[in-house]
Design a protein around this motif. Structure first.
Motif, PDB file in Angstrom:
ATOM      1  N   GLU A   1      -5.841   7.505  -0.614  1.00 22.98           N
ATOM      2  CA  GLU A   1      -6.159   6.402  -0.490  1.00 22.98           C
ATOM      3  C   GLU A   1      -5.356   5.591   0.064  1.00 22.98           C
ATOM      4  O   GLU A   1      -5.841   4.657   0.905  1.00 22.98           O
ATOM      5  CB  GLU A   1      -7.781   5.804  -0.966  1.00 22.98           C
ATOM      6  CG  GLU A   1      -7.811   4.993  -1.306  1.00 22.98           C
ATOM      7  CD  GLU A   1      -8.237   4.072  -2.592  1.00 22.98           C
ATOM      8  OE1 GLU A   1      -9.062   3.148  -2.637  1.00 22.98           O
ATOM      9  OE2 GLU A   1      -7.895   4.626  -3.878  1.00 22.98           O
ATOM     10  N   ALA A   2      -3.946   4.956  -0.526  1.00 24.54           N
ATOM     11  CA  ALA A   2      -3.147   3.675  -0.629  1.00 24.54           C
ATOM     12  C   ALA A   2      -2.500   4.774   0.957  1.00 24.54           C
ATOM     13  O   ALA A   2      -2.186   3.784   1.549  1.00 24.54           O
ATOM     14  CB  ALA A   2      -2.160   3.506  -1.651  1.00 24.54           C
ATOM     15  N   TYR A   3      -2.218   5.573   0.386  1.00 23.83           N
ATOM     16  CA  TYR A   3      -1.545   6.173   2.133  1.00 23.83           C
ATOM     17  C   TYR A   3      -1.845   5.306   4.109  1.00 23.83           C
ATOM     18  O   TYR A   3      -1.320   5.640   4.113  1.00 23.83           O
ATOM     19  CB  TYR A   3      -0.452   7.401   2.102  1.00 23.83           C
ATOM     20  CG  TYR A   3       0.851   7.707   1.219  1.00 23.83           C
ATOM     21  CD1 TYR A   3       1.762   6.976   1.882  1.00 23.83           C
ATOM     22  CD2 TYR A   3       0.727   8.571   0.729  1.00 23.83           C
ATOM     23  CE1 TYR A   3       2.974   6.915   1.162  1.00 23.83           C
ATOM     24  CE2 TYR A   3       1.912   8.595  -0.246  1.00 23.83           C
ATOM     25  CZ  TYR A   3       3.074   7.471  -0.014  1.00 23.83           C
ATOM     26  OH  TYR A   3       3.958   7.714  -1.073  1.00 23.83           O
TER      27      TYR A   3
ATOM     28  N   TRP B   1       0.935  -0.816  -0.249  1.00 30.01           N
ATOM     29  CA  TRP B   1      -0.095   0.481   0.197  1.00 30.01           C
ATOM     30  C   TRP B   1       0.966   1.673  -0.168  1.00 30.01           C
ATOM     31  O   TRP B   1       0.404   2.012  -0.271  1.00 30.01           O
ATOM     32  CB  TRP B   1      -1.196  -0.268   0.930  1.00 30.01           C
ATOM     33  CG  TRP B   1      -1.789  -1.213   1.302  1.00 30.01           C
ATOM     34  CD1 TRP B   1      -2.721  -2.252   1.538  1.00 30.01           C
ATOM     35  CD2 TRP B   1      -3.348  -0.830   0.437  1.00 30.01           C
ATOM     36  NE1 TRP B   1      -3.219  -2.445   1.389  1.00 30.01           N
ATOM     37  CE2 TRP B   1      -4.478  -1.946   0.399  1.00 30.01           C
ATOM     38  CE3 TRP B   1      -3.426   0.586  -0.559  1.00 30.01           C
ATOM     39  CZ2 TRP B   1      -5.205  -2.005  -0.508  1.00 30.01           C
ATOM     40  CZ3 TRP B   1      -4.974   0.053  -0.989  1.00 30.01           C
ATOM     41  CH2 TRP B   1      -5.672  -1.350  -0.653  1.00 30.01           C
TER      42      TRP B   1
ATOM     43  N   LEU C   1       0.885  11.414   3.552  1.00 32.75           N
ATOM     44  CA  LEU C   1      -0.354  11.026   2.953  1.00 32.75           C
ATOM     45  C   LEU C   1      -1.019  12.391   4.105  1.00 32.75           C
ATOM     46  O   LEU C   1      -1.877  12.825   3.019  1.00 32.75           O
ATOM     47  CB  LEU C   1      -0.936   9.766   4.396  1.00 32.75           C
ATOM     48  CG  LEU C   1      -2.250  10.007   4.818  1.00 32.75           C
ATOM     49  CD1 LEU C   1      -3.482   9.893   3.852  1.00 32.75           C
ATOM     50  CD2 LEU C   1      -2.718   9.386   6.540  1.00 32.75           C
TER      51      LEU C   1
ATOM     52  N   SER D   1       5.082   6.490   5.299  1.00 28.61           N
ATOM     53  CA  SER D   1       3.249   6.951   5.095  1.00 28.61           C
ATOM     54  C   SER D   1       2.880   7.835   5.987  1.00 28.61           C
ATOM     55  O   SER D   1       1.667   8.577   5.438  1.00 28.61           O
ATOM     56  CB  SER D   1       3.029   5.522   5.295  1.00 28.61           C
ATOM     57  OG  SER D   1       3.906   4.524   4.134  1.00 28.61           O
TER      58      SER D   1
ATOM     59  N   GLY E   1       1.202   4.442  -2.749  1.00 34.62           N
ATOM     60  CA  GLY E   1       0.866   5.407  -2.513  1.00 34.62           C
ATOM     61  C   GLY E   1       1.790   6.484  -3.323  1.00 34.62           C
ATOM     62  O   GLY E   1       1.428   7.375  -3.782  1.00 34.62           O
TER      63      GLY E   1
ATOM     64  N   ARG F   1       1.412   6.585  -6.596  1.00 31.14           N
ATOM     65  CA  ARG F   1       0.495   7.236  -7.444  1.00 31.14           C
ATOM     66  C   ARG F   1       0.936   8.929  -7.087  1.00 31.14           C
ATOM     67  O   ARG F   1       0.184  10.205  -7.629  1.00 31.14           O
ATOM     68  CB  ARG F   1      -1.084   7.715  -6.417  1.00 31.14           C
ATOM     69  CG  ARG F   1      -0.926   6.083  -7.012  1.00 31.14           C
ATOM     70  CD  ARG F   1      -2.325   5.019  -6.721  1.00 31.14           C
ATOM     71  NE  ARG F   1      -3.243   4.316  -7.100  1.00 31.14           N
ATOM     72  CZ  ARG F   1      -4.376   3.759  -6.988  1.00 31.14           C
ATOM     73  NH1 ARG F   1      -5.079   4.020  -5.156  1.00 31.14           N
ATOM     74  NH2 ARG F   1      -4.576   3.037  -7.303  1.00 31.14           N
ATOM     75  N   TYR F   2       1.873   9.450  -5.744  1.00 32.10           N
ATOM     76  CA  TYR F   2       1.571  10.472  -5.445  1.00 32.10           C
ATOM     77  C   TYR F   2       2.530  11.149  -6.812  1.00 32.10           C
ATOM     78  O   TYR F   2       2.735  12.218  -6.173  1.00 32.10           O
ATOM     79  CB  TYR F   2       2.887  10.224  -4.355  1.00 32.10           C
ATOM     80  CG  TYR F   2       2.779  11.859  -3.934  1.00 32.10           C
ATOM     81  CD1 TYR F   2       1.871  12.445  -3.350  1.00 32.10           C
ATOM     82  CD2 TYR F   2       3.651  12.657  -3.841  1.00 32.10           C
ATOM     83  CE1 TYR F   2       2.532  13.881  -2.217  1.00 32.10           C
ATOM     84  CE2 TYR F   2       4.750  13.400  -3.539  1.00 32.10           C
ATOM     85  CZ  TYR F   2       3.254  14.709  -2.497  1.00 32.10           C
ATOM     86  OH  TYR F   2       3.398  15.453  -1.946  1.00 32.10           O
TER      87      TYR F   2
ATOM     88  N   ALA G   1      -3.070   8.472  -4.499  1.00 32.44           N
ATOM     89  CA  ALA G   1      -1.850   8.684  -3.347  1.00 32.44           C
ATOM     90  C   ALA G   1      -2.746   8.758  -1.808  1.00 32.44           C
ATOM     91  O   ALA G   1      -2.309   7.770  -0.980  1.00 32.44           O
ATOM     92  CB  ALA G   1      -1.141   9.593  -3.278  1.00 32.44           C
TER      93      ALA G   1
END
Length: 387
Positions: A361-363, A343, A380, A376, A347, A350-351, A359
């Protein structure tokens, strides 16, 4: 040397026994031709040669068998020619060549023996090499049946007939290694390597032979047999053999390494972890061993498929394939929803693509799984702020 060839063939013939398995049913030694035969050996031999040529063009390459009608007829004609002229070296050689080509090894062995009795040859000549190939095949068949002493005798006879045979030197060394004669095994591996110095398997087993006294005969034999199973594609049997070798000698790094590798391939993370943990504690553990130890450890926790998918995705990220990496990280989280590292990396990629919502969401999932993951948590907040 010529008398030695005949003596070795005689010895190996006696060792094999009358009941040794054949590749095809017995062919009578004095079979009648399938049709009315010419009266003299030359005509019979000519017919045998013609049938041999027809067989070679009729049947697929590499499929020659005594069960195929043309080959059977060729052998019958050759046998009839030998009956008509039992001391004629040309017909004796023809019969031996036919049985060798069809892989009828016991008949080929006795036929070459009969030929050498009337026409002795020096080691390494074409006929001696052909007879050596017969001895090799008989030896390998004996080895697969677990008849190590017979196999060793055949391989020894093969090397006397054809000292340049890499397969015979290789398997003579292997049987010596398994029997616990480590000095002979090392000498034979040296001989084999003089013929094929770049052969990786030979170099591998030469090293095993040098260290075999440390591991003991039980572990060494189990390892060698496991390697033969691996060569034959019997991977589950090979894994069991390497594990047996490792149990007999926990200080046997090659056994632990092969057991770990095959266990990973089979998806057995518990067995892989056991092997790589033992291997990591031994001198000479490599970076690859430590990498696989980590793979087994993570695989135990998150599932091997998820971890392998993650590592493939990381490789794509490192190579600059960000789209492929994102797809891989996402796939890893799908395979194991609790895989925090996957995850976190999803993130990150995507970031970097400025997909801040994705990002975040994943972070967010990474932080929920590991509240102590400060990196993270930091990204986030940035992703949530869109910067």
């Amino acid at each position: 040397m010529k008398s030695t060839l005949n003596l070795l063939l005689t010895v190996s013939l006696a060792l094999s026994g009358a009941g040794l398995a054949q590749t095809a049913p017995n062919v009578p030694t004095q079979a009648a031709p399938t049709t009315a035969a010419p009266a003299n050996a030359a005509q019979l031999a000519a017919e045998a040669r013609d049938l041999t040529n027809r067989a070679r063009t009729t049947y697929p390459a590499g499929s020659a068998s005594i069960d195929q009608p043309l080959w059977k007829q060729a052998a019958d004609r050759a046998e009839a020619a030998v009956s008509a002229a039992p001391n004629n070296p040309d017909v004796l050689r023809l019969r031996a060549q036919i049985y060798t080509e069809v892989g009828f090894w016991k008949q080929a062995e006795s036929s070459w023996r009969a030929y050498f009795a009337v026409a002795p040859v020096a080691a390494g000549q074409n006929e001696a090499r052909a007879a050596g190939n017969v001895q090799y095949n008989l030896g390998y068949a004996a080895y697969t049946r677990g008849q190590s002493a017979q196999a060793a005798a055949y391989f020894k006879a093969c090397l006397t007939l054809d000292p340049q045979s890499v397969p015979c030197a290789t398997w003579a060394a292997r049987t010596a290694l398994e029997s616990g004669d480590y000095a002979l095994a090392q000498n034979l591996y040296t001989q084999a390597l003089s013929l094929a110095p770049t052969d990786k398997t030979l170099n591998y087993f030469a090293q095993v032979a040098r260290n075999a006294s440390t591991y003991g005969p039980a572990a060494t034999q189990a390892f060698s047999r496991a390697y033969a199973s691996l060569d034959a594609g019997r991977r589950a049997e090979a894994l069991a053999g390497f594990q047996e070798a490792a149990r007999s000698a926990p200080n046997f790094p090659e056994a632990q390494r092969e057991a770990g590798r095959l266990a990973l391939e089979a998806g057995d993370t518990g067995a892989a972890l056991s092997a790589y943990q033992a291997l990591a504690a031994l001198p000479g553990a490599t970076d690859s061993d430590r990498y696989n130890l980590g793979l087994a450890q993570e695989g135990q926790q998150y599932g091997l498929r998820a971890v392998q998918t993650f590592r493939t995705a990381y490789g794509k990220y490192s190579a600059g394939d960000k789209a492929g990496a994102e797809a891989g990280f996402l796939q890893a989280t799908t395979a194991s929803a609790n895989y925090g590292k996957a995850w976190a990396w999803l993130g990150r990629v995507r970031y970097e693509a400025k997909n801040y919502a994705g990002a975040a969401e994943a972070y967010g999932r990474a932080v929920a799984l590991d509240p102590g993951d400060k990196t993270s948590a930091y990204f986030l907040k940035l992703a949530q702020q869109g910067k």
